[in-house]
Write an enzyme that holds these catalytic residues in place. Structure first.
Site, PDB file in Angstrom:
ATOM      1  N   CYS A 153      49.547   3.453  -7.637  1.00 26.08           N
ATOM      2  CA  CYS A 153      49.378   4.937  -7.053  1.00 26.08           C
ATOM      3  C   CYS A 153      49.760   6.015  -7.949  1.00 26.08           C
ATOM      4  O   CYS A 153      49.439   7.073  -7.667  1.00 26.08           O
ATOM      5  CB  CYS A 153      50.286   4.865  -5.717  1.00 26.08           C
ATOM      6  SG  CYS A 153      49.622   3.687  -4.350  1.00 26.08           S
ATOM      7  N   ASN A 154      50.736   5.873  -8.820  1.00 22.25           N
ATOM      8  CA  ASN A 154      51.167   6.979  -9.824  1.00 22.25           C
ATOM      9  C   ASN A 154      49.881   7.258 -11.066  1.00 22.25           C
ATOM     10  O   ASN A 154      50.177   8.030 -11.594  1.00 22.25           O
ATOM     11  CB  ASN A 154      52.602   6.463 -10.501  1.00 22.25           C
ATOM     12  CG  ASN A 154      52.453   5.311 -11.143  1.00 22.25           C
ATOM     13  OD1 ASN A 154      52.809   4.333 -10.442  1.00 22.25           O
ATOM     14  ND2 ASN A 154      52.161   5.097 -12.429  1.00 22.25           N
TER      15      ASN A 154
END
Length: 367
Positions: A153-154
């Site tokens: 997700c980063n």
């Protein structure tokens, strides 16, 4: 070596002539969207614990690509091969739509694209999305490209750092990044609390952003001023996408402590980002956070002293789309941009969180 001190006004002044700027953004989701209650009822989930997780997630609906139904109305069981094919077909459709919207928003043409970065965690394929999209969209065959796979997700901000670097080294050339996450190609249905937490959270989505340096005055988009990273090695296993021997496929794992680990390190990450800029937290007018989940957002908000208004677009994206992984922050940025509330001289912070455990940040500014 610590960054040299520079005033906020100097940051923006420099950005006009040299820093890469965001020129446009575009998002896309599949046409099939379901409320949390519809998902529970469709799959016949009656366990009150599981239903509580879904119905108290602060998510109202998510776009998903569900399995086909058998003649008796039950759902087909998807093999890992089926899921990988879904990753490709759903991902290509969403990625293409997001790029086309982004190019239209930018006022450019696909023939202008000179660099393409594709980000994804929901499947593995070779050649990657970058090559497939160049072929599908008819982008120039000499377009440079990069695929960022498996970062989670980063990864949107990890990749945007690379895109900004390329744009800065090639002034005047158009660079694109597209985050493609077919999260419904990464599900395991086994009735456990582990899988239920994951299954209640993620949705399918793609988001593209166009970057060029120098952006020049009047672009309307922010300058990408600086980036920072913070990895938390002690929590390296807290978020994982790995092989599940019991099901013969990959699956996500989220440790229940993730929200508190991320929140506890948010202030450290922000201080690092602002170090040497002369900016204080109160100087940041706009916050664009990853829609990681209700507890994650609340934890970050509390630790950074943000208001609910500060994270309104982050919570709005979670409500309407769920967690669409690496592209979530661009869904929020698109809403911020469309709100027409940004003033010249404003600063903003982009923040993403994911496996590692990792916090990525970017400082942006508008002239």
């Amino acid at each position: 070596m610590e960054p040299a001190e520079i005033s906020a006004s100097d940051l923006l002044e420099r950005s006009d002539g040299s820093s890469p700027h965001i020129l446009g953004v575009g998002t896309a989701v599949p046409k099939t969207s379901y409320s949390q209650r519809e998902i529970l009822d469709n799959f016949g989930i009656t366990d009150p614990r599981v239903r509580s997780i879904f119905l108290n997630s602060a998510i109202e609906s998510r776009a998903l690509t569900l399995p086909t139904r058998r003649p008796d109305g039950s759902w087909e069981t998807e093999s890992q091969g089926d899921l990988l094919r879904k990753h490709v077909t759903t991902g290509l459709a969403m990625g293409r739509a997001a790029i086309e919207k982004c190019i239209t928003d930018t006022g450019a043409h696909l023939s202008d694209v000179r660099y393409l970065t594709c980000v994804s965690t929901t499947g593995l394929l070779t050649p990657g999305f970058s090559a497939l999209l160049i072929k599908e969209l008819g982008i120039d065959r000499h377009c440079s490209r990069l695929d960022v796979v498996g970062m989670g997700c980063n990864a949107g901000l990890n990749a945007l750092t690379a895109v900004a670097g390329w744009a800065g080294a090639h002034p005047g050339e158009l660079a694109l990044m597209v985050c493609i996450e077919a999260c419904s190609a990464a599900y395991v249905f086994d009735g456990t609390m582990r899988s239920s937490v994951v299954n209640s959270l993620f949705g399918d989505g793609a988001a593209a952003v166009a970057v060029r340096a120098p952006g020049g005055a009047g672009t309307g988009g922010p300058a990408l001023l600086r980036f920072s990273s913070c990895i938390i090695p002690d929590a390296v296993d807290a978020m994982r996408y790995d092989w599940d021997d019991d099901h013969g496929k990959f699956s996500f794992y989220l440790d229940p402590e993730v929200p508190y680990v991320v929140g506890a390190h948010a202030e450290l990450s922000l201080d690092r980002l602002l170090l040497g800029t002369g900016l204080r937290r109160s100087d940041i007018s706009h916050w664009v956070l990853h829609s990681g989940g209700k507890k994650v957002i609340d934890s970050v908000r509390m630790n950074l002293g943000l208001t609910r208004h500060d994270v309104r677009h982050t919570t709005g994206v979670l409500r309407d789309h769920g967690n669409v992984s690496s592209g979530s922050f661009l869904f929020s940025y698109e809403r911020l941009r469309d709100e027409n509330c940004i003033q010249p001289g404003d600063f903003g912070v982009f923040m993403t969180m994911g496996p590692g455990s990792t916090i990525e940040m970017a400082l942006v500014g508008w002239r």
